[in-house]
Design a protein around this motif. Structure first.
Motif, PDB file in Angstrom:
ATOM      1  N   GLU A  71       0.804  -1.204   0.000  1.00  0.00           N
ATOM      2  CA  GLU A  71       0.000   0.000   0.000  1.00  0.00           C
ATOM      3  C   GLU A  71       0.852   1.276   0.000  1.00  0.00           C
ATOM      4  O   GLU A  71       0.342   2.373  -0.280  1.00  0.00           O
ATOM      5  CB  GLU A  71      -0.929  -0.016   1.226  1.00  0.00           C
ATOM      6  N   GLN A  72       2.131   1.144   0.353  1.00  0.00           N
ATOM      7  CA  GLN A  72       3.008   2.321   0.459  1.00  0.00           C
ATOM      8  C   GLN A  72       3.349   2.925  -0.907  1.00  0.00           C
ATOM      9  O   GLN A  72       3.802   4.067  -0.978  1.00  0.00           O
ATOM     10  CB  GLN A  72       4.312   1.934   1.172  1.00  0.00           C
ATOM     11  N   TYR A  73       3.146   2.197  -1.984  1.00  0.00           N
ATOM     12  CA  TYR A  73       3.549   2.696  -3.304  1.00  0.00           C
ATOM     13  C   TYR A  73       2.801   3.971  -3.677  1.00  0.00           C
ATOM     14  O   TYR A  73       3.285   4.804  -4.434  1.00  0.00           O
ATOM     15  CB  TYR A  73       3.303   1.621  -4.373  1.00  0.00           C
ATOM     16  N   VAL A  74       1.575   4.131  -3.113  1.00  0.00           N
ATOM     17  CA  VAL A  74       0.806   5.333  -3.465  1.00  0.00           C
ATOM     18  C   VAL A  74       1.419   6.591  -2.865  1.00  0.00           C
ATOM     19  O   VAL A  74       1.070   7.715  -3.245  1.00  0.00           O
ATOM     20  CB  VAL A  74      -0.670   5.189  -2.971  1.00  0.00           C
ATOM     21  N   TRP A  99       2.813  -7.126  -8.478  1.00  0.00           N
ATOM     22  CA  TRP A  99       2.477  -5.776  -7.990  1.00  0.00           C
ATOM     23  C   TRP A  99       3.703  -4.858  -7.998  1.00  0.00           C
ATOM     24  O   TRP A  99       3.627  -3.705  -8.419  1.00  0.00           O
ATOM     25  CB  TRP A  99       1.875  -5.889  -6.585  1.00  0.00           C
ATOM     26  N   SER A 128      11.642   5.131  -4.330  1.00  0.00           N
ATOM     27  CA  SER A 128      10.760   3.970  -4.307  1.00  0.00           C
ATOM     28  C   SER A 128      11.548   2.669  -4.404  1.00  0.00           C
ATOM     29  O   SER A 128      11.052   1.600  -4.080  1.00  0.00           O
ATOM     30  CB  SER A 128       9.733   4.058  -5.438  1.00  0.00           C
ATOM     31  N   GLN A 135       4.111  -1.433 -10.191  1.00  0.00           N
ATOM     32  CA  GLN A 135       4.285  -0.159  -9.515  1.00  0.00           C
ATOM     33  C   GLN A 135       5.638   0.495  -9.789  1.00  0.00           C
ATOM     34  O   GLN A 135       5.806   1.688  -9.534  1.00  0.00           O
ATOM     35  CB  GLN A 135       4.128  -0.355  -7.987  1.00  0.00           C
TER      36      GLN A 135
END
Length: 1102
Positions: A51-54, A89, A63, A93
């Motif tokens: 969820e941290q990718y956002v 994922w 990143s 991302q």
């Protein structure tokens, strides 16, 4: 971590601090997961990470850390489906267009692969397959869509890195099959289409990681060879952007960075098994060595590239070869490839080359001591033991020669002369490194076994003392950069001179050309200085072959150096070599080189002058060598080639093999003499004065040889010799002799006389030199060359005249001259005889009998010129000969002179008649009656030639008739021989004399008339019409006056018939007129009536 984060200033200054912080975070997370060991918690943490990718912008460089954190976490999860979902994922991302994120993704995939290798590889294959479908689109994008091309490059770069890190972090026990599959299916080749520099760097890094994975497996006890390693190397070289048409002119920052990574990757690949083949080694070196020539800027990229290149070369060295010799061969091959940079005119290239050499020698020394390790470990290590056993087997039972190279294999001589000039370099760092290189070379060599059967003797104690001295110099260089470089260099040269074995010293000297031609002046001067010291200290160890080859190398250097000062210094080294070794060998090489130059070059137009002439000047001005060089030149001249057509003494073909010289050597020697005479200065002049006689004798003999060559159309040697002769005259101040020589030329047929004039000039100007000259020339009469013998005889025949007081010398000369009257050359025979009769009057009496014997022999010579000389000399010797010397051969002389009185040569006839008259002085003793018979035999011929066409013959006959008249005791003869008709040249007066002398013969010598008539009638066929006419008139006069029936019966009819025939056939008016008057004389005489009556009585009786 807290302390690290608190130092924010350092974090801002150095970007590498961020990398260190990231690594700390990853390690902290990994250890935390190991401690917790709660699978549900780990999975939930993974979801949170996802969820941290956002929180990150698409272009956020940080990143990448999130990718790695997720990768560490997935490494701890056993759920394959969860892992697959998360890596999908992560890939979705990831912004792979950003290099840092791309790298983070790749590392994350590698971390996952440590536990889920097959899952990761399957994912990567799917990505690669999807990219492969768009290759055609990629090709089209090259023309219409550059963005699509860059996107494809990013994907390929990311894939390559993911493959690389997957292999790097994967378990060593399972990696071999995966790597083999990856390489074997040519999957990597599909990644070679990238064009962007960063993409290329990513692919190169991936290949490097594959190699490191193989090394890591070996570290963990699971070694295996990297299949298709050479293909991978080829991929790297392709990505490096280096092809055979490239000249490394593109030095952009990105390209250099790519090349640095490529060289590092090559190092990794060559460090793994299998061993590098020679072909691949050469390919890699050809593609990379040129980096040594890169400019210094930008230093932040170029310096690492050069360091990587040195490491690569060391890796090639360490992993090559099966035994000691092959490893040494690898070392030498690499060193020789680097030589061009070690000797480069560009300073930074020399520094780089020397550093690389030094590092390789350090590695090689370690290799010789403890074997090698592919991982770069020093001393003993578990890796080297494992690799050694695997690759080399067990060497424990083999002699050290099989494991270690021999000292001979290092080719120390060639290596020393390559690095020694750098010890005198203008750059202090280069000087220091070069000294260390030499130190390493000798440290290695002293630890290696010597070859079996080596003749070189090494004083170990002395060698280690010299090595210690070299170490002291290096210590000084490290601590004190201000020390005088020349002093340091001298100490280095001294140590090296001691450390070199004999064969190595020879190789050093024979390879000195490149060192002397070094483009750094100080280095070239240092090389010359080193050669001189080597020769001075150890020249006595060199064989003739060693000296010859060393001279060739020095001469080649002298030819190629462009600066006059360096050429003179090089010639000084050659002089030193000649002084301290075999000077003859050195001189021969110089003359040989000069001879080749004369044939192949226009030496008068060489830029900077002719080096060989400078060498001649150097020798002539050398205090020690000047005399030796002059002596050598004279000895060479005394072996001159035999001119074509030169008559030799017997068959000497075998002798000529050793003594005959080529024309080019002859010309070189003559030019060397010219240079010696003109450029020797006071030293050269002193040597010439000391060797005046040998030099002049050699030049004189050579003058004969060169005239012999000129007679065959080879005029150049004579021109050169005359120039040298004139230079000699100027050198010693003999101006008069120079004037004599100035009259000589190529067409001078009287060169024999010129040599005589030169000899006469020497006798007057330098009487003290005559004896030595004569001794040399006397021996020269035995030479094989005809023209040299003629020159020697010409000079000796003149020197004999000036031999007053030289009794013993004269005796030798007379003996030699008498011995050579049988020489095959008519000129030599004539000159020897001339010399004998020209000896001083105070000595001639002693040798008269000997000289007369020679004359008697030569009166019968087959050559008319020799006979003429003999007759002329007889006339001279008879003026002072005692009776007891002449009387024994009086009759023999008379007979031979009578034979010569009918010679066609006017001079011969005149001298023969005159000499016969001179013999009359000796016809009064015991030989009187016999000589009188000779007079009567010669008398008709004297009378006939009294009216010869030639005045000298007429005068000789008159003189002789007057001299023999008293011996004939004929009444009235003395008065007749003093009458007007006797002395007149008119034909009518001569005929009056004939009638008168005929009357005298008939009245006073009737018994001799028959003897007179026979030779007179023979003279009817004489080759001279005037003599025919004289014979006709003389015979007719005798017959017309004679009343001897016997004479008339024998000759009247014969003569009458011959007169009629002559009158009809002769083309000469005098002969026809004389025939007519003689027939009238016969018919008018009283004897004609009795002759006709006798004929009628004879007819009646018949």
């Amino acid at each position: 971590m807290k302390a690290y984060v608190s130092d924010t200033d350092d974090l801002k200054l150095d970007p590498s601090y961020q990398e260190t912080w990231d690594d700390m975070i990853i390690n902290f997370l990994a250890e935390s997961l190991d401690v917790i060991q709660d699978n549900d918690w780990v999975i939930s943490l993974g979801n949170v990470f996802g969820e941290q990718y956002v929180l990150y912008m698409p272009d956020d460089e940080h990143s990448g850390l999130l990718h790695r954190c997720l990768g560490v976490l997935l490494q701890k999860v056993d759920d394959r489906a969860y892992v697959c979902a998360k890596i999908d994922w992560m890939y979705k991302q990831a912004n792979i267009a950003i290099p840092s994120n791309r790298l983070g993704l790749a590392k994350a995939m590698g971390l996952v692969a440590a536990s889920h290798l097959d899952t990761v590889l399957e994912k990567l294959k799917n990505i690669l397959d999807s990219v492969g479908k768009s290759i055609f689109q990629r090709f089209l994008s090259f023309f219409y869509d550059s963005n699509r091309m860059e996107e494809s490059d990013d994907i390929h770069a990311a894939l390559a890195l993911m493959y690389g890190y997957a292999a790097r972090y994967a378990p060593s026990t399972v990696i071999e099959a995966r790597i083999d599959a990856l390489i074997g299916t040519n999957m990597l080749s599909r990644l070679l289409h990238v064009r962007h520099p960063t993409a290329k760097q990513a692919v190169i890094t991936a290949i490097d990681l594959l190699g490191r994975a193989v090394i890591n497996a070996a570290e963990n006890g699971a070694p295996f060879p990297l299949k298709r390693r050479d293909q991978l190397l080829d991929y790297i070289l392709t990505l490096m952007g280096r092809d055979e048409n490239d000249g490394f002119v593109d030095s952009s920052h990105e390209l250099l960075h790519t090349q640095a990574l490529a060289v590092s990757a090559c190092t990794t690949l060559v460090s793994v098994e299998p061993k590098l083949s020679i072909e691949t080694r050469n390919l890699v070196m050809k593609a990379t060595l040129g980096f040594f020539a890169l400019p210094n800027d930008p230093m932040d990229v170029v310096n690492p590239l050069i360091d990587n290149l040195s490491t690569l070369l060391c890796a090639i060295l360490l992993t090559s070869g099966e035994d000691g010799r092959s490893r040494a061969e690898q070392l030498l091959h690499i060193l020789r490839q680097v030589d061009q940079y070690v000797a480069s005119p560009v300073e930074y290239q020399r520094r780089r080359g020397c550093l690389a050499v030094y590092e390789m020698l350090l590695k090689f020394r370690t290799l010789c001591v403890s074997g090698y390790c592919a991982l770069g470990c020093h001393g003993s290590c578990t890796h080297s033991k494992q690799i050694d056993r695997t690759v080399h087997g067990n060497f424990s039972n083999l002699p050290s020669a099989y494991v270690l190279p021999s000292r001979e294999a290092l080719c120390l001589g060639d290596r020393v002369i390559m690095y020694l000039p750098r010890c005198a370099d203008t750059n202090s760092e280069v000087r220091k490194i070069s000294a260390q290189i030499l130190d390493q070379l000798f440290n290695i060599s002293l630890s290696l076994p010597r070859p079996v059967g080596s003749n070189s003797v090494v004083d170990i104690e002395l060698s280690y003392r010299a090595l210690s001295s070299l170490g002291d110099v290096i210590a000084i260089l490290r601590s004190d950069a201000s020390i005088d470089p020349s002093e340091v260099f001298n100490r280095i040269v001294s140590s090296v001179c001691t450390l070199l074995m004999k064969d190595e010293l020879v190789a050093t000297l024979q390879s000195c050309q490149l060192a002397i031609c070094d483009r750094i002046k100080q280095s070239a001067e240092g090389s010359i200085q080193a050669v001189i010291e080597f020769v001075m200290k150890r020249g006595n160890e060199l064989s003739e072959t060693d000296v010859s080859r060393t001279t060739q190398s020095l001469l080649s250097a002298a030819v190629h150096v462009t600066e006059k000062h360096l050429r003179l210094e090089t010639l000084g080294a050659i002089s030193s070599l000649a002084e301290n070794t075999n000077s003859k060998v050195v001189f021969n090489e110089v003359l040989g080189t000069a001879g080749r130059d004369i044939v192949t070059k226009d030496i008068s137009r060489l830029r900077g002058g002719w080096p060989m002439q400078d060498a001649f000047y150097a020798f002539s001005q050398h205090a020690v060598l000047s005399f030796l060089f002059l002596e050598h030149l004279i000895s060479v001249l005394n072996q001159t080639p035999i001119p074509k057509g030169d008559t030799e003494k017997g068959d000497i073909s075998s002798l000529l093999v050793d003594t005959q010289m080529d024309d080019d050597i002859l010309q070189a020697t003559i030019l060397a003499l010219t240079a010696f005479f003109r450029g020797g200065g006071k030293v050269g002049k002193k040597a010439v004065e000391q060797s005046y006689a040998p030099v002049l004798a050699a030049l004189t003999l050579q003058l004969g040889s060169c005239h012999g060559l000129a007679s065959t159309g080879q005029h150049e040697p004579l021109r050169a010799l005359l120039t040298a002769f004139q230079a000699f005259c100027e050198c010693v101040g003999d101006l008069e002799m120079g004037k004599i020589l100035a009259r000589d030329s190529e067409q001078n047929e009287k060169w024999i006389n010129l040599i005589g004039e030169v000899a006469g000039c020497i006798s007057i100007k330098r009487p003290k030199e005559v004896q030595t000259m004569c001794l040399i020339l006397t021996k020269s009469l035995n030479r094989q060359q005809r023209f040299q013998r003629e020159a020697a005889a010409a000079a000796l025949s003149e020197f004999v005249r000036h031999s007053v007081g030289l009794t013993s010398l004269l005796e030798q000369m007379v003996e030699a001259l008498c011995r050579h009257i049988s020489d095959e050359s008519p000129t030599v025979r004539s000159l020897c005889l001339k010399g004998l009769v020209q000896m001083p009057s105070i000595h001639i009496y002693q040798y008269t009998t000997q000289v007369l014997g020679v004359i008697l022999a030569l009166l019968d010579d087959s050559d008319e010129s020799v006979q003429l000389t003999a007759v002329s000399c007889l006339l001279m010797i008879l003026k002072s000969s005692p009776n007891d010397a002449v009387e024994p051969i009086l009759l023999n002389l008379s007979v031979r002179l009578r034979n010569l009185q009918i010679c066609n040569n006017v001079k011969m006839r005149a001298d023969a008649f005159a000499a016969f008259g001179a013999l009359s002085n000796y016809g009064i003793g015991a030989q009187r009656e016999a000589f009188l018979e000779q007079i009567h035999a010669a008398l008709p011929r004297l009378i006939l030639h009294l009216h010869d066409d030639d005045l000298s013959v007429r005068q000789a006959c008159r003189s002789t008739l007057r001299r023999i008249a008293p011996l004939m005791e004929m009444e009235g003869s003395v008065g007749l021989f003093n009458s007007h008709c006797f002395n007149s040249d008119h034909r009518s007066d001569y005929e009056d004399f004939i009638r008168e002398i005929a009357k005298q013969f008939v009245q006073h010598l009737p018994s001799r008339v028959d003897n007179y008539m026979a030779p007179t009638i023979q003279a009817f066929e004489a080759p001279w019409p005037i003599i025919q006419a004289n014979a006709i008139y003389f015979s007719s006069s005798v017959l017309s006056l004679s009343d001897d029936q016997h004479i008339l019966a024998l000759y009247y009819t014969q003569v009458f018939g011959m007169l009629v025939g002559k009158m009809n056939r002769s083309t000469d008016a005098t002969v026809r007129a004389t025939c007519l008057s003689s027939i009238g004389l016969l018919l008018k005489s009283a004897n004609s009536v009795s002759w006709r009556a006798a004929r009628l009585d004879h007819a009646d009786s018949v």
